[in-house]
Write an enzyme that holds these catalytic residues in place. Structure first.
Site, mmCIF file in Angstrom:
data_model
loop_
_atom_site.group_PDB
_atom_site.id
_atom_site.type_symbol
_atom_site.label_atom_id
_atom_site.label_comp_id
_atom_site.label_asym_id
_atom_site.label_seq_id
_atom_site.Cartn_x
_atom_site.Cartn_y
_atom_site.Cartn_z
ATOM 1 N N ARG A 1 -48.712 81.239 -40.791
ATOM 2 C CA ARG A 1 -48.693 82.555 -40.180
ATOM 3 C C ARG A 1 -50.006 82.754 -39.419
ATOM 4 O O ARG A 1 -51.034 82.152 -39.739
ATOM 5 C CB ARG A 1 -48.541 83.652 -41.241
ATOM 6 C CG ARG A 1 -47.159 83.736 -41.855
ATOM 7 C CD ARG A 1 -46.155 84.286 -40.849
ATOM 8 N NE ARG A 1 -44.832 84.527 -41.441
ATOM 9 C CZ ARG A 1 -43.821 83.683 -41.404
ATOM 10 N NH1 ARG A 1 -43.988 82.508 -40.816
ATOM 11 N NH2 ARG A 1 -42.657 84.005 -41.931
ATOM 12 N N HIS B 1 -43.930 80.639 -31.571
ATOM 13 C CA HIS B 1 -43.293 80.793 -32.886
ATOM 14 C C HIS B 1 -41.877 80.213 -32.890
ATOM 15 O O HIS B 1 -40.901 80.878 -33.234
ATOM 16 C CB HIS B 1 -43.265 82.263 -33.310
ATOM 17 C CG HIS B 1 -43.212 82.432 -34.803
ATOM 18 N ND1 HIS B 1 -43.821 83.477 -35.454
ATOM 19 C CD2 HIS B 1 -42.617 81.686 -35.771
ATOM 20 C CE1 HIS B 1 -43.603 83.385 -36.759
ATOM 21 N NE2 HIS B 1 -42.869 82.298 -36.974
#
Length: 310
Positions: free
Chosen positions: A225, A273
């Site tokens: 993350r 992402h």
């Protein structure tokens, strides 16, 4: 009647509704939105990527299925007591994460950031080529994803080690556990792959002190993350040569704002992402299988330990 409430993309919701009708007709399936605030005591199961602002509309809720591999977007203190939170475990997510890790590690192993920089300058300067067996890859986090990535990279011939909070044992992987072993692990990691869960303990984990503990010229892959990384520390390590390159698939915030240095830094490869994208059909199968386990009183796959946060 027991209901499953789906909160997400409406087009995918139609697919979810069809498959639920075919494979679990005893469960009433419905699509909800944040704007629909009526209390519904029939909803026992909720599928959503993002947390709700108010869970009181579902007073009989038993399980929240997070429609992604991570659950760091949820504040566990706000999830009602007695409600299980389950992250998505499905083969498609794992396979795509393995693919992305392979792409990123290979790019760094074969010096792609250096060659892209050379191309922009019109330079032609080959780097020394090492066989995979002589490249030491370290994997931070040996959960489901980390273990799968380690299996793929060792199969490609890379020398792999891994680090986790608690002891793990994986074939052909040198496993380290706990804070006391972190320094040893980092010292042997020429390409560091982060697959840690994001918790209070791991926020900012990828920082100046950690980069200094890596071998000079090491590289970073962050597939965890954005909150794991202190970006300014990364840039400083790249600019002084402590790190040679980085592949970032996650950032905080996403996307980075216009003009942010991540867009133009010559030693950073940035992807939006895309390390893994949920496959709707296999995701639905995984959720339906977990509902069946829950109704049978069996453990669900991917259930979060509230004390650990993952």
């Amino acid at each position: 009647m027991t209901s499953f409430a789906y909160r997400g993309d409406l087009q995918r919701g139609c697919l979810w509704a069809r498959l639920f009708a075919e494979r679990m007709p005893a469960i009433d399936f419905r699509v909800v939105s944040e704007l629909e605030g009526d209390v519904d005591a029939t909803v026992h199961y909720l599928g959503t990527w993002a947390p709700l602002a108010d869970y009181s509309r579902f007073p009989s809720l038993k399980v929240i299925f997070a429609l992604g591999a991570g659950v760091d977007q949820f504040d566990l203190s706000l999830v009602p007591p007695g409600v299980a939170l389950v992250r998505l475990e499905e083969p498609g997510i794992v396979g795509m994460m393995q693919d992305y890790a392979t792409l990123a590690v290979m790019a760094l192993h074969r010096d792609l950031p250096i060659y892209l920089e050379q191309q922009r300058r019109g330079a032609w300067s080959p780097e020394a080529v090492l066989p995979a067996a002589r490249r030491r890859v370290g994997i931070l986090g040996l959960g489901q994803m980390g273990a799968a990535v380690a299996a793929r990279l060792t199969a490609l011939g890379f020398s792999c080690s891994g680090w986790s909070r608690t002891p793990k044992a994986l074939p052909d992987v040198r496993c380290h556990a706990g804070n006391s072993a972190l320094g040893t692990f980092l010292a042997e990691s020429e390409i560091l792959v982060c697959l840690l869960p994001l918790t209070a303990a791991t926020r900012g984990f990828l920082n100046a002190a950690l980069f200094a503990a890596l071998p000079t010229g090491a590289s970073l892959v962050n597939m965890g993350r954005g909150g794991h990384l202190r970006f300014d520390d990364l840039v400083a390590a790249l600019d002084r040569g402590q790190l040679a390159g980085a592949v970032l698939d996650v950032f905080e915030p996403e996307p980075p704002p216009p003009g942010h240095p991540v867009w133009s830094h010559q030693r950073i490869l940035l992807t939006p992402h895309v390390g893994s994208v949920t496959n709707p059909e296999s995701a639905i199968e995984a959720v339906i299988a977990n509902i069946a386990r829950h109704r049978a009183g069996e453990p669900m796959r991917g259930e979060i330990d509230r004390l650990k946060g993952y």
